[in-house]
Design an enzyme around this catalytic site. Structure first.
Site: not given
Length: 465
Positions: A143, A319, A325
């Site tokens: 802790n 694409s 594209k």
């Protein structure tokens, strides 16, 4: 055939692979937590931080008379080797786990102990000579050791993230200078507004991101307050008097960061506020970065049916069905990284709120979310700079033609012909397709010389009398 050694803990005996440096508690965690697939070994700075914290703890224990000199030096040597990355593969735990980080702490304790045993000429697991709990974890708890290690790791990670942020700021600034003479239309609400330069637009990107350098650094400064010596809940049980401040001092000297002991260790132990505010700074950066990527995609849209004011470097065919594209794939991937950052920030928020009483057991998922965000953002910034920003070019003629044919330049006429006349000119230009310039002359509102002076785009880029 894999050989094993037997180790035992509270729950009994367990087989551990004979050659590994981790021990029984790490082995249990390997079997218990198969969650994210992201291992502690993926974050070497966290492992380094764990090692430096353990070295600082050992030095403090030695200086306070709790650790024998010969063992201290062996532990320090082992910690240095772990910090160097030599044993990163010995940290196979899943980043998301129960136990508030106990498994991570014990993983470090076990690896360091077994490295020491090897240096002493002993067998792995021969913990009577160097124990993960009694020696490596002396005067500590998960802790205090776990959050302190995480804070040290985040300080190191922040430095790297900031350097990548500085680099992309400079890349945008360089483009701002390159495009300083490219006249274009500014837009508000996606509608024509008033002229500006493409350089001003890119300089604004640089300034927008530059602000976050200071924000990240300022928020990271909260990590220097640590709770070493708090042990379980902040009362310091099982730690000697003076341990907390001395350990912080030693860690500062060893790590090079100005660590200080928290003034109230009971408050500091469950407090996760520093994680929340640092995560929020990364979210702020991600919001800005995503907006800029949206702008880059809009400005490069087309090439025939969009704005087409800039060209992004072509990275791949866009694409599987549309020939020719090319998509803005780099801004797109950065957008997606930013959405991931938003989600991880929400995880940190919920996890911080979920702490009860004297401890927040959700620190592992906070650690995972913040470290993942730093890595994602760092990679995204680097990718955007290298594969997009530095290669952007301007379509100067497209930008200028859009200015010449824009109705938005009528705004510049307000001080000369009034808002009502300007509105009528704008409406008629929109309905008839006539230019603002010709309509003003037709109506005799201004002389051609004065109109040319007012509507010179360069005169509309800054305040003037």
């Amino acid at each position: 055939m894999v050989s094993f050694r037997k180790e035992s803990d509270l729950l009994g005996e367990l087989n551990v692979p004979a050659g590994v440096f981790y021990g029984v508690q790490t082995q249990r965690a390997i079997e218990n937590f198969k969650i994210s697939g992201q291992k502690l070994s993926s974050y070497p700075k966290f492992i380094k931080a764990l090692a430096l914290v353990k070295k600082s703890a050992a030095k403090t224990n030695y200086e306070l008379g709790l650790l024998e000199e010969h063992l201290y030096f062996k532990i320090a040597e082992a910690c240095d080797e772990v910090a160097s990355g030599k044993y990163d593969d010995q940290f196979p735990l899943d980043m998301i786990q129960g136990g508030a980080g106990t498994s991570v702490n014990m993983n470090a304790n076990e690896v360091i102990a077994n490295v020491v045993l090897e240096k002493l000429g002993k067998n792995k697991g021969d913990y009577q000579f160097c124990s993960p709990n009694d020696h490596i974890n002396l005067s500590q708890s998960t802790n205090d050791a776990y959050p302190t290690s995480l804070k040290l790791a985040l300080l190191q990670e922040n430095e790297e993230l900031v350097e990548k942020l500085k680099a992309i700021v400079e890349a945008f600034r360089a483009k701002g200078k390159e495009f300083s003479d490219v006249i274009k239309m500014g837009r508000t609400q996606l509608q024509d507004a008033v002229p500006m330069t493409l350089g001003q637009e890119f300089e604004a990107f640089a300034a927008n991101l530059e602000e976050d350098i200071e924000k990240l650094n300022n928020n990271a400064k909260l990590f220097v307050e640590i709770n070493m010596g708090a042990t379980a809940i902040g009362t310091g049980l099982n730690a000697p008097i003076g341990y907390a401040k001395l350990c912080a001092k030693n860690l500062a000297e060893i790590s090079g960061y100005p660590f200080v002991s928290a003034p109230d260790l009971v408050e500091a132990t469950p407090d996760t506020g520093s994680y929340v505010i640092y995560s929020s700074a990364m979210k702020r950066l991600a919001v800005k970065l995503s907006k800029i990527c949206n702008d880059l995609r809009l400005l490069s849209s087309g090439p025939r049916a969009g704005l087409f004011e800039i060209n992004l470097p072509p990275m791949q065919p866009g694409s599987s069905i549309m020939p020719g594209k090319v998509n803005p794939v780099v801004p797109e991937v950065v957008n997606q990284v930013c959405y991931k950052v938003f989600g991880n920030d929400l995880t940190v928020t919920f996890a911080a709120e979920a702490g009860q009483l004297q401890l927040n057991v959700m620190e592992p998922v906070m650690a995972h979310a913040i470290l993942e965000n730093i890595h994602f953002l760092g990679n995204a910034l680097e990718t955007l700079r290298e594969k997009c920003v530095v290669g952007i070019t301007a379509n100067k003629e497209v930008c200028l033609n859009l200015v010449k044919h824009s109705i938005g330049i009528v705004t510049a006429l307000n001080p000369y012909i009034g808002y009502k006349n300007s509105t009528e000119i704008a409406k008629e230009a929109l309905e008839t397709g006539k230019s603002v310039y010709n309509l003003v002359l037709e109506k005799g509102l201004l002389s051609q010389a004065k109109l040319d002076e007012i509507l010179d785009p360069k005169n509309m880029l800054q305040p003037h009398n």
